[in-house]
Design a protein around this motif. Sequence first.
Motif, short mmCIF file in Angstrom:
data_model
loop_
_atom_site.label_atom_id
_atom_site.label_comp_id
_atom_site.label_asym_id
_atom_site.label_seq_id
_atom_site.Cartn_x
_atom_site.Cartn_y
_atom_site.Cartn_z
N THR A 1 -43.12 17.73 30.51
CA THR A 1 -42.90 16.42 30.43
C THR A 1 -41.73 15.88 31.40
OG1 THR A 1 -42.90 16.51 27.93
CG2 THR A 1 -42.04 14.59 28.76
N THR B 1 -43.76 15.63 34.73
CA THR B 1 -44.55 14.39 34.33
C THR B 1 -43.72 13.19 34.56
OG1 THR B 1 -45.92 15.57 33.29
CG2 THR B 1 -46.25 13.39 33.01
N ALA C 1 -45.66 8.73 29.48
CA ALA C 1 -45.48 10.40 29.85
C ALA C 1 -45.60 11.34 28.90
CB ALA C 1 -44.24 10.34 30.91
N ARG D 1 -48.81 13.79 28.51
CA ARG D 1 -48.39 15.16 28.50
C ARG D 1 -48.96 15.99 27.41
NH1 ARG D 1 -44.31 19.74 27.50
NH2 ARG D 1 -44.94 21.35 28.60
N PHE E 1 -51.36 14.10 36.13
CA PHE E 1 -50.07 14.20 35.78
C PHE E 1 -49.07 13.60 36.52
CE2 PHE E 1 -49.86 16.66 31.64
CZ PHE E 1 -51.17 16.67 31.68
N ASN E 2 -49.60 13.00 37.87
CA ASN E 2 -48.71 12.10 38.51
C ASN E 2 -49.47 10.59 38.53
OD1 ASN E 2 -46.43 13.90 39.89
ND2 ASN E 2 -48.37 15.09 40.15
N GLN F 1 -47.11 19.36 43.07
CA GLN F 1 -47.30 19.94 41.72
C GLN F 1 -48.41 21.07 41.96
OE1 GLN F 1 -48.47 17.44 38.60
NE2 GLN F 1 -48.60 19.24 37.14
#
Length: 313
Positions: free
Chosen positions: A48, A51, A79, A83, A173-174, A203
């Motif tokens: 988390t 992220t 976020a 996630r 996740f970005n 990442q």
Amino acid sequence: MAGPQFPERAPGTPDLADMRPDDWVARWLPSSWGPYARLCRLDRPVGTWLTLLPCLAALVQAADGWPTLFRLFIFSLGALLMRGIGCCFNDIFDRDIDQKVERTRFRPLTSGQLSLKNALWFVLAQLAVCALLLFALNEYSRWLAVALVPIVIVYPLCKRFTYWPQVVLGIGFNWGMLMAWSDTQNVVPPGAIAMWLGAVLWQVGYDSIYAYVDVRDDIKLGLRSTALRFADKGKIWISGFYVATVALWLYGGMSMGMDWPYYVVMAVIAGHFIWQMSVFSLSRPDRNFMLFRANMAVGVLLVAAALAGTVLQ
């Protein structure tokens, strides 16, 4: 031709299982809540933070200083939820595979703590809350949020047909970095895209380090990952991704007109990457897991760089 040879785990390697019976979930939450908390990885907040922190950095850069508390709340909750949703889909699709992997055999769906039906209802509930968050965003950002959903869903399936699932993970996740700009400025400039691409490559790098923990299980199960693609050249590949990350973040900072303290923090980040590569070892999954977690420091430094380049101007 024989495939790449991966060293055995070093003697004394600690248990890296995802689920631990003595964590805060077991101590503080009702027993009926525990499987749901673990399904969305509330007991493992590293993901988390990894992220959220790049998203916070983007919010700072987009606001050219301190973002509003309301926007911080909306993006932080988003976020956390996205996630969690990604982890739920991952466990739903991988529930049979996870039984055969040492690290994941105690996950809620795999161990029978939670039924598939209840897991699906839980995912729908999280998606419903995300849908409510859309009302707090502008139209541009709503469309970006909708585009994110299929990326999050398809990621767990990628390791079945590509050696690059970490790229899909990094994109998804970005994604909040792009939304931070679209919601704050109603535009996503080239510098913001460069920062996002840098975070994607970052990442890919640190999640490849993590992938080496499971590499032997992946070989047995016929799954794919960047760790298997890189094989014994992992240090070279990951170093390349980290170099590209710093280059993109430097370009992004210059494009946005970040002041000189931004580049000082970028130098610290580059030094942290160098340290990671000096410690990284194919034969030490415990060490690689530590390095994965250490990337939280990079996320914090990225937020610090954004603040240094804006607030300290």
